[in-house]
Design an enzyme around this catalytic site. Structure first.
Site: not given
Ligand code: BG6
Ligand code: MG
Length: 217
Positions: A8, A10, A45, A48, A115, A117, A169
Site C-alpha cells: 500500500d 499512504d 484505504g 475518496r 488513491s 494520486n 496500514d
Molecule cells: C487511500 C487512503 O490510499 O487512498 C485513503 O488510505 C484515501 O485515505 C484513498 O481516501 C483515496 O485517495 P485519493 O487520493 O484518490 O483521494
Molecule cells: Mg494506507
C-alpha cells in the site's frame, strides 16, 4: 512460498495518510463535524467518495451527488497542495532498502493504492521505477476492503494470490488482502490490525528473514 510483496502507499511507504487526515479534518470542520483520529482510521484505504460518505454519516447528513463531488474535489485540492511539496526524503526510513533486499531475493514488487494520486506521489518520491506493477484508484471499481485491487496487482505481477504478501496500514486494507487469499503484514497497532498475520509498527522494521515463515504454501 512468497514470490511477490505488494505495498500500500499512504501510511506504508510515506506518511501521506497524515495529509489525507489533515485535509479531511479541514473539510469536516467546515461542515461543523469534528473528525477524530479514531474516526479517521475508518477512512484509511477507502476511496475518496466513500470516505466523504463515512464523514457525513457521523452526523447523519445526506447530500446530493453533485455537492458530494464538489466537497470531495475541495478536499483533494488541499491534499494535492501537501503532496506537491513532498520530496524523496519523506519516504519512511528503511523502505527503499527493504524493497532492494526483496528484489535481491527475486521477490516481485507491486504497489496497490486506492488513491487516484498514487502515481503523482511515487513520481515526486522518485520511486516509480521500483515497482514491477502498479494499481491505483483509477484502475479499480471497488476500493478496499474489496479484494479487487490486490487481485489485479497479483495478476499484473503474474503471481498467484497465495504467493503474495501485502503491507497495509488500514483495517480495510488488511481485510482486502486476506479476502484476496494473501498473507498480510499490518503496519501500525495490533488493536486496529489484529487480523493481519503479523503486525509491526513501521514498514522499515520488517525482518526479511521472516518472509518465508509467513508462507504456508
Ligand atoms: C487511500 C487512503 O490510499 O487512498 C485513503 O488510505 C484515501 O485515505 C484513498 O481516501 C483515496 O485517495 P485519493 O487520493 O484518490 O483521494
Ligand atoms: Mg494506507
Amino acid at each position: 512460498m512468497i514470490k511477490a510483496c505488494i505495498f500500500d502507499l499512504d501510511g506504508v511507504i510515506v506518511d501521506t495518510a497524515h495529509y489525507h487526515f489533515l485535509a479531511w479534518k479541514r473539510l469536516a470542520n467546515e461542515l461543523g463535524i469534528d473528525l477524530t483520529i479514531e474516526d479517521n482510521e475508518r477512512l484509511k484505504g477507502v476511496s475518496r467518495l466513500d470516505s466523504l460518505e463515512i464523514i457525513l454519516n457521523l452526523r447523519g447528513i445526506s447530500l446530493p451527488t453533485e455537492e458530494k463531488e464538489r466537497l470531495a474535489n475541495k478536499k483533494n485540492s488541499w491534499f494535492v497542495d501537501y503532496v506537491l511539496r513532498m520530496s524523496p526524503d519523506e519516504i519512511f526510513p528503511g523502505v527503499k532498502q527493504l524493497i532492494h533486499e526483496l528484489k535481491k531475493q527475486n521477490i516481485k514488487i507491486g504497489l496497490a493504492s486506492s488513491s487516484k494520486n498514487a502515481k503523482t506521489v511515487i513520481h515526486l518520491l522518485q520511486i516509480e521505477n521500483e515497482f514491477d506493477a502498479i494499481v491505483d484508484g483509477t484502475m479499480i471499481r471497488y476500493s478496499k476492503p474489496d479484494p479487487e485491487i490486490f487481485i489485479l496487482a497479483a495478476s499484473k505481477l503474474g503471481v498467484e494470490p497465495q504467493h503474495c504478501l501485502v503491507f497495509e496500514d488500514a483495517e480495510a486494507g488488511v481485510e482486502a488482502a486476506l479476502a484476496a487469499g494473501m498473507k498480510c503484514v499490518g503496519i501500525g497497532s495490533a488493536n486496529q490490525l489484529g487480523k493481519a498475520d503479523i503486525v509491526i509498527s513501521k514498514t522499515g522494521e520488517f525482518n526479511i528473514a521472516t518472509l518465508q515463515q509467513l508462507s504456508t504454501v
